[in-house]
Motif scaffolding. Structure first.
Motif, mmCIF file in Angstrom:
data_model
loop_
_atom_site.group_PDB
_atom_site.id
_atom_site.type_symbol
_atom_site.label_atom_id
_atom_site.label_comp_id
_atom_site.label_asym_id
_atom_site.label_seq_id
_atom_site.Cartn_x
_atom_site.Cartn_y
_atom_site.Cartn_z
ATOM 1 N N SER A 120 61.641 32.258 29.315
ATOM 2 C CA SER A 120 60.836 32.991 30.610
ATOM 3 C C SER A 120 60.276 31.737 31.624
ATOM 4 O O SER A 120 59.631 30.705 31.070
ATOM 5 N N SER A 136 48.541 36.428 35.596
ATOM 6 C CA SER A 136 48.514 37.892 35.570
ATOM 7 C C SER A 136 49.422 38.233 36.551
ATOM 8 O O SER A 136 49.543 38.048 37.670
ATOM 9 N N ASP A 139 52.801 44.931 36.696
ATOM 10 C CA ASP A 139 54.051 45.809 36.938
ATOM 11 C C ASP A 139 53.896 47.310 37.024
ATOM 12 O O ASP A 139 53.574 47.888 36.163
ATOM 13 N N TYR A 144 52.250 48.400 33.376
ATOM 14 C CA TYR A 144 51.525 47.359 32.188
ATOM 15 C C TYR A 144 51.334 46.042 33.050
ATOM 16 O O TYR A 144 51.672 45.839 34.142
ATOM 17 N N GLU A 146 51.184 41.986 32.626
ATOM 18 C CA GLU A 146 51.670 40.899 31.831
ATOM 19 C C GLU A 146 50.714 39.573 32.143
ATOM 20 O O GLU A 146 50.758 39.290 33.269
ATOM 21 N N LEU A 177 51.658 35.197 25.110
ATOM 22 C CA LEU A 177 52.222 36.159 26.249
ATOM 23 C C LEU A 177 51.880 37.426 25.959
ATOM 24 O O LEU A 177 52.243 38.250 24.969
ATOM 25 N N THR A 178 51.214 38.087 26.793
ATOM 26 C CA THR A 178 50.341 39.330 26.151
ATOM 27 C C THR A 178 50.967 40.594 27.612
ATOM 28 O O THR A 178 50.696 40.203 28.721
ATOM 29 N N SER A 179 51.140 41.770 26.893
ATOM 30 C CA SER A 179 51.328 42.950 27.871
ATOM 31 C C SER A 179 50.180 43.871 27.536
ATOM 32 O O SER A 179 50.039 44.199 26.336
#
Length: 500
Positions: A120, A136, A139, A144, A146, A177-179
């Motif tokens: 990514s 941050s 979306d 959400y 990301e 990597l957090t959603s």
């Protein structure tokens, strides 16, 4: 027919000031409500997302420190860290992936991508280019947030030249990597939206009633004006319209009252004119009737008396003919469409030819009639009408003069106008008559006017002809000291004209 009536009714409604005012007020309130609705909800969403992002990022930084402390990137068996990761994922209904510096997923709370390589742009930038801050990204379509949080390890770096002095540096060992789901935010937005819609319906209803009330109140003065004008039109009253109004309606009322006053003046003038015309035309007829009755009442009247009476009748007929001709001239000048027949005219020669016709009348009373021209003057004028002006002014100067007196006509010009001054040594005109001498049939001295044969129309004819040329006529006079008329006319005709 019904469709035509309906279209006319719709057109009338759309042209109504009340309807337009109502629409403007209502539309302004409605648009304001919609804009406030959108702005407030968008502001709330942005604020809620920022608060959620900050809150989660704070916890992720603490978690990143724990990962370094427990050496989790090399050994993922720590139950404490795994519990923290699962708790964080469950708390925010999201997903947490732990990625080491080889871009390998060492932990995935969804257990989907564990052991896989994640490529990514944001992750690579965070690992390879030294980006240290958390990132941050919201979306909105998928609902959400990301977040990318660097896992940082502090290291002590020894200086080469000083063995006991060192500096602390940081190294990015991995990435979180957090959603995070925004369903709760969207749910709150839906609730706020429904409440806002309910409130807007109430506000719009209030605005609807308020707009109708305000439109009716503010337009009441116009209704009063319309009713008053209709009363005047119907002939119920001729008094000026008044009442409590706004500044704008006061201007309308002032203009209408001025027009009403002007109409009354014109109506009075018309009635006076008709009365004067009737009197002026009736007087010669009455005189002829008296003379004729006198002849018929006598028997064997001598021829000399018949001749005298016939001369009197001929004189009255000439007087009647002059009045009628002057009236016809005035009627022609009053017609706006008649225009001017404009040609280039030598004003000096024109004036000389008019004076030539009047000198016999002046010689009868030994009045000296002279012309002085200060320069040659050629102008675009209607020759016939300007001849009437000069004829009437000079003829009056002769008629209302003293025996053995004088009349001087002076012609001058500048770059824009030419001037004709008619000055006499006559009886003069009182100052209180200045405003009336151009009125039809007005006479300063009625007895003398009848004596000299005036109709009271000459000055009115002269003034009308001068105004048609966009000029002006000025008067200076004192009783017993004579009179001076000065006419000023443009050299180039700029009005409605017809070239010959």
């Amino acid at each position: 027919m019904a469709q035509i009536f309906k279209n006319l009714k719709i057109r009338y409604i759309l042209k109504s000031l009340r309807v337009r005012f109502f629409i403007i007020v209502f539309a302004t309130g409605l648009i304001s409500c919609l804009v406030m609705h959108a702005v407030i909800l968008d502001s709330y969403e942005d604020r809620a997302v920022n608060v959620r992002s900050t809150e989660v990022q704070t916890q992720l930084k603490i978690l990143a420190n724990h990962l370094i402390a427990y050496n989790y990137l090399q050994d993922t068996s720590s139950e404490v860290i795994n519990a923290e990761l699962d708790m964080l994922a469950n708390l925010y209904d999201g997903r947490v992936m732990v990625i080491n510096d080889d871009l390998k997923v060492v932990k995935d709370t969804y257990n989907i991508s564990q052991g896989k390589i994640i490529i990514s742009e944001e992750v690579v930038n965070c690992l390879k280019t030294g980006q240290r801050g958390a990132v941050s990204k919201f979306d909105k379509n998928n609902g959400y947030i990301e977040m990318i949080t660097p896992i940082i390890e502090s290291q002590l770096i020894q200086e080469k030249d000083v063995s006991d002095v060192g500096d602390t540096g940081v190294v990015v060992r991995g990435v979180l990597l957090t959603s995070v789901s925004t369903d709760t935010i969207e749910t709150t937005l839906d609730i706020l939206g429904r409440r806002a819609t309910t409130l807007e319906v109430i506000i719009v209803t209030v605005i609807l009633v308020f707009a109708a009330w305000v439109a009716n109140i503010l337009l009441k003065p116009f209704n009063r004006i319309t009713a008053a004008i209709n009363d005047v039109k119907a002939g119920y009253t001729d008094q000026p319209v008044s009442g409590p109004n706004y500044y704008e309606t006061e201007q309308i009322l002032n203009a209408f009252n001025a027009l009403l006053k002007r109409m009354k003046v014109l109506d009075d003038s018309r009635q006076e004119f008709v009365s004067n015309v009737s009197h002026e035309l009736k007087t010669p007829i009455t005189s002829m009737k008296v003379i004729a009755d006198s002849l018929l009442a006598q028997e064997e009247v001598p021829n000399e008396l018949y001749r005298d009476f016939m001369n009197d009748i001929s004189h009255e007929i000439d007087r009647e003919d002059k009045i009628i001709n002057d009236l016809l001239v005035l009627v022609k000048m009053d017609k706006k469409a008649s225009g001017l027949i404009v040609t280039n005219v030598d004003v000096v020669n024109l004036t000389e030819s008019v004076l030539k016709r009047l000198r016999p009348i002046a010689m009868q009373r030994n009045i000296d009639l002279t012309l002085e021209s200060k320069r040659a003057v050629t102008a675009e004028i209607d020759e016939v009408k300007i001849s009437l002006v000069i004829m009437n002014l000079v003829e009056n100067a002769i008629k209302y003069n003293n025996d053995n007196g004088w009349v001087r006509v002076t012609i001058d010009a500048d770059h824009q106008y030419f001037y004709i001054e008619v000055k006499d040594s006559g009886v003069g005109i009182p100052e209180d008559c200045f405003d009336h001498i151009y009125e039809r049939f007005y006479r300063v001295d009625k007895s003398r006017s009848r004596e000299v044969g005036g109709t009271g129309l000459g000055l009115s004819i002269a003034r009308s002809a001068v105004i048609m040329h966009r000029g002006s006529i000025d008067l200076k006079s004192k009783p017993g000291e004579g009179t001076t008329f000065t006419i000023k006319i443009p050299l180039i005709c700029a009005g409605n004209k017809k070239q010959q």
